[in-house]
Scaffold this motif. Structure first.
Motif, short mmCIF file in Angstrom:
data_model
loop_
_atom_site.label_atom_id
_atom_site.label_comp_id
_atom_site.label_asym_id
_atom_site.label_seq_id
_atom_site.Cartn_x
_atom_site.Cartn_y
_atom_site.Cartn_z
N UNK A 434 4.81 8.55 -8.98
CA UNK A 434 5.94 8.11 -8.17
C UNK A 434 5.54 7.00 -7.21
N UNK A 435 4.41 7.17 -6.53
CA UNK A 435 4.00 6.21 -5.49
C UNK A 435 3.64 4.85 -6.06
N UNK A 436 2.94 4.82 -7.18
CA UNK A 436 2.40 3.55 -7.66
C UNK A 436 3.17 2.96 -8.85
N UNK A 437 4.15 3.68 -9.37
CA UNK A 437 4.93 3.13 -10.48
C UNK A 437 6.43 3.15 -10.17
N UNK A 438 6.97 4.33 -9.90
CA UNK A 438 8.42 4.43 -9.68
C UNK A 438 8.83 3.76 -8.38
N UNK A 439 8.15 4.11 -7.28
CA UNK A 439 8.49 3.53 -5.98
C UNK A 439 8.29 2.03 -5.98
N UNK A 440 7.27 1.55 -6.68
CA UNK A 440 7.02 0.11 -6.75
C UNK A 440 8.16 -0.60 -7.47
N UNK A 441 8.67 0.01 -8.55
CA UNK A 441 9.78 -0.60 -9.28
C UNK A 441 11.07 -0.57 -8.48
N UNK A 442 11.24 0.48 -7.67
CA UNK A 442 12.45 0.58 -6.86
C UNK A 442 12.49 -0.47 -5.77
N UNK A 443 11.31 -0.91 -5.31
CA UNK A 443 11.24 -1.89 -4.24
C UNK A 443 11.54 -3.30 -4.73
N UNK A 444 11.46 -3.52 -6.04
CA UNK A 444 11.65 -4.86 -6.58
C UNK A 444 13.14 -5.21 -6.60
#
Length: 444
Positions: A434-444
């Motif tokens: 979640x921290x390094x893949x999902x959350x990163x994509x949500x921030x884009x």
């Protein structure tokens, strides 16, 4: 065109630097925790003796007899000793005695070679030769471990008799569990006997050990998590080693809170002192007062300069995995201490255990300093030599334990322990994704 192309090639990163940057690059635009270019430029000292990049650090560049390498002197003394053995010493017709002396001589010559001609490490105080000496000891220790790995358990225990004739005998493992009543009113003459019984020589060892571990890790969160995780590991493995069986208040109050916690707090205060201190070095004979000379001699046993560690585990997936790896190796090193003395029948209070712990702390201090620079300095391409050696030492120690007592380390874990660790690793993996893949994509 040729000079412009040369300058462009000099500025372009090497393949190693590019691969490393891809692994440990930060989620935001790169900024290292420490300014390594300023650190390397400290060697460039102005005419007034002050570094042009940092006024907190000063070295007048005095090189006295104490700081010279003395390579030829060491070589002369070594050759003189060998000539004495070859020419003047009487021949002793004892094969075992000669074999022991020959092995000791080989180790001494190897240590002299490393302490004299190997490059300096990251530490310079109290003397670079001390850290070259400890590096050579780490190599010797790893070679001894590899030799022991190829022996049987009984033969390895017999080898320890060369250090102490009392070794090599089965031990009665002590359990710290039993009655966990803090105040025992059934014994009015000594109702606190359960607590008093736990205050043995290992209480100050825990405290000073965690004070020193904090000095080498230089991070409160990292130290606290490792301290708590080791207590959980003791719960996990108490069915394998009776020494891990302790009362709940022994785990969490005496160990985690008092001994470990106070050691970490004192260590953090020591780190703050070192980080705020001005490092101002002058040659001993350039100091006019006797009081100043005495202070300079005492300061010789402190840091030469200071690098504050900022591990930044959440800055990238690579740094997160690297931090988890550091914690794993740290915990494995702690477990090796208990399992090695169990399989090799070494009493807990024997001097061999204390020497190993002290040397591992010295090696670990250099290794963590090298590891931090490897992760943080974009110009550092190679993994540190002391880091390489201590990593091989920890793995070899575990392999010795696995080879000599596979039955103990493979005893099935209790069901509740399996359930706990399954949930733990599932949550860890879920949070990482979640921290390094999902959350990163949500921030884009």
């Amino acid at each position: 065109m040729g000079s412009a192309g040369l300058e462009e090639n000099e500025k372009s990163p090497t393949k190693k630097q590019a691969n490393k940057k891809n692994f440990v690059k930060e989620a935001s635009p790169a900024k290292t925790a420490h300014d390594w270019r300023k650190y390397s430029n400290r060697e460039v000292v102005g005419s007034d003796g002050i570094s042009p990049v940092e006024v907190e650090f000063y070295d007048d560049g005095t090189v006295t007899f104490f700081w010279r390498a003395h390579t030829l002197t060491v070589l002369f003394v070594m050759i003189a000793a060998l000539i004495y053995v070859a020419v003047f010493e009487p021949v002793i017709l004892d094969t075992q005695y000669n074999t022991k002396r020959g092995l000791v001589a080989c180790v001494v010559v190897f240590i002299l070679l490393c302490a004299t001609v190997t490059p300096n490490g990251p530490f310079r105080r109290p003397h670079p030769a001390l850290w070259r000496f400890t590096f050579s000891l780490s190599i010797v220790y790893e070679l001894v471990l590899i030799f022991v790995l190829f022996q049987t358990a009984d033969d390895a225990r017999k080898l320890l008799k060369h250090f102490d004739n009392k070794l090599g005998e089965p031990l009665a493992e002590r359990s710290y569990g039993g009655s966990c009543v803090i105040y025992d009113d059934t014994m009015p003459e000594n109702p606190w006997h359960n607590v008093i019984d736990k205050f043995d020589a290992f209480v100050p060892t825990h405290f000073f050990g965690w004070w020193l571990k904090t000095l080498i890790l230089r991070d409160w969160w990292l130290c606290t998590i490792i301290s708590i995780m080791f207590e959980i590991l003791e719960y996990t493995l108490e069915h394998q080693l009776p020494n891990f069986s302790e009362c709940w208040w022994d785990h969490w109050i005496m160990d985690a809170l008092l001994c470990n916690g106070l050691g970490i707090i004192i260590g953090i205060q020591t780190l703050k002192y070192f980080s705020m201190k001005t490092y101002y070095w002058r040659g001993l004979w350039n100091i006019p007062s006797y009081r100043g000379k005495l202070k300079r001699m005492i300061a010789q046993f402190g840091p030469y300069n200071w690098v504050q560690f900022e591990w930044r585990p959440l800055s990238s997936l690579g740094r997160w995995c690297a931090t988890l790896g550091i914690m794993f190796i740290f915990l494995l090193t702690e477990l090796n201490t208990f399992y090695l003395k169990f399989v090799l029948w070494v009493p807990p209070d024997h001097w061999l255990n204390l020497v190993r712990l002290f040397l591992v702390l010295l090696w670990g201090a250099v290794a963590l300093r090298e590891t931090f620079q490897y992760f943080d300095d974009p110009d550092c391409e190679n993994f540190g030599r002391q880091s390489w050696v201590i990593l091989s030492i920890v793995i070899t120690e575990f392999l010795i334990v696995a080879r000599f007592d596979w039955e103990t380390i493979t005893k099935p874990l209790p069901r509740h322990v399996v359930l706990f660790w399954s949930i733990f690793f599932l949550l860890l993996l879920t949070w990482t994704v979640f921290r390094f893949f999902i959350a990163r994509d949500l921030q884009k």
